[in-house]
Write an enzyme that holds these catalytic residues in place. Sequence first.
Site, mmCIF file in Angstrom:
data_model
loop_
_atom_site.group_PDB
_atom_site.id
_atom_site.type_symbol
_atom_site.label_atom_id
_atom_site.label_comp_id
_atom_site.label_asym_id
_atom_site.label_seq_id
_atom_site.Cartn_x
_atom_site.Cartn_y
_atom_site.Cartn_z
ATOM 1 N N TYR A 14 0.792 -1.086 -0.057
ATOM 2 C CA TYR A 14 -0.131 0.036 0.010
ATOM 3 C C TYR A 14 1.020 1.152 0.133
ATOM 4 O O TYR A 14 1.923 1.383 0.574
ATOM 5 C CB TYR A 14 -0.920 0.059 1.178
ATOM 6 C CG TYR A 14 -2.117 -1.140 0.953
ATOM 7 C CD1 TYR A 14 -3.294 -0.752 0.328
ATOM 8 C CD2 TYR A 14 -1.861 -2.271 1.587
ATOM 9 C CE1 TYR A 14 -4.265 -1.714 0.201
ATOM 10 C CE2 TYR A 14 -2.814 -3.314 1.235
ATOM 11 C CZ TYR A 14 -4.029 -3.101 0.583
ATOM 12 O OH TYR A 14 -5.118 -3.979 0.516
ATOM 13 N N GLY A 15 0.592 2.293 -0.534
ATOM 14 C CA GLY A 15 1.175 3.664 -0.960
ATOM 15 C C GLY A 15 0.790 4.224 -2.004
ATOM 16 O O GLY A 15 -0.366 4.148 -2.589
ATOM 17 N N HIS A 16 1.633 5.086 -2.518
ATOM 18 C CA HIS A 16 1.615 6.048 -3.752
ATOM 19 C C HIS A 16 2.754 5.756 -4.438
ATOM 20 O O HIS A 16 3.762 5.780 -4.274
ATOM 21 C CB HIS A 16 1.256 7.526 -3.249
ATOM 22 C CG HIS A 16 0.476 7.532 -2.170
ATOM 23 N ND1 HIS A 16 -0.976 7.725 -2.306
ATOM 24 C CD2 HIS A 16 0.656 7.692 -0.677
ATOM 25 C CE1 HIS A 16 -1.443 7.880 -1.058
ATOM 26 N NE2 HIS A 16 -0.884 7.848 -0.299
ATOM 27 N N LEU A 17 2.389 5.340 -5.919
ATOM 28 C CA LEU A 17 3.533 5.348 -6.797
ATOM 29 C C LEU A 17 3.587 6.441 -7.753
ATOM 30 O O LEU A 17 2.348 7.006 -8.220
ATOM 31 C CB LEU A 17 3.289 4.108 -7.773
ATOM 32 C CG LEU A 17 4.356 3.348 -8.500
ATOM 33 C CD1 LEU A 17 5.477 3.069 -7.737
ATOM 34 C CD2 LEU A 17 3.794 2.407 -9.325
ATOM 35 N N GLU A 55 20.147 0.853 -6.896
ATOM 36 C CA GLU A 55 19.393 1.987 -6.407
ATOM 37 C C GLU A 55 20.464 2.928 -5.555
ATOM 38 O O GLU A 55 20.012 3.985 -5.106
ATOM 39 C CB GLU A 55 18.309 1.332 -5.242
ATOM 40 C CG GLU A 55 17.497 0.439 -5.928
ATOM 41 C CD GLU A 55 16.560 0.988 -7.037
ATOM 42 O OE1 GLU A 55 16.525 2.049 -7.320
ATOM 43 O OE2 GLU A 55 15.812 0.132 -7.650
#
Length: 111
Positions: A14-17, A55
Amino acid sequence: MRGARCHNRRCYVYGHLYDSGLGYPALIADEKGGKVVGELYEINEQHLVSLDELEDYAPDRNHNLYERVLHTLEDGSHCYLYVVTPDSPLVRTLIPSGDWLDWTENKKSTE
């Protein structure tokens, strides 16, 4: 990731991409956010080192573009996520579907 075993090609956190505008996504983890689609791999220590290099993440560095966090999935298993903070320069365009692959395919078809 040669030798890494894919457990799930379509799992969720769950989150925001966001589309960073640089050819890769940025995730803000948020239990109150929407579903974000990802893949789950079983990796070894060398894979983790390689991912950290990709990354540009260093555990002992104060200022990373991403932070690597241990996350608990709905089934109780654990995974690492590379996340950004809301003030990150990578937070540009919200991907409402939370699905990076669909987003990039749709962008290609409209260009």
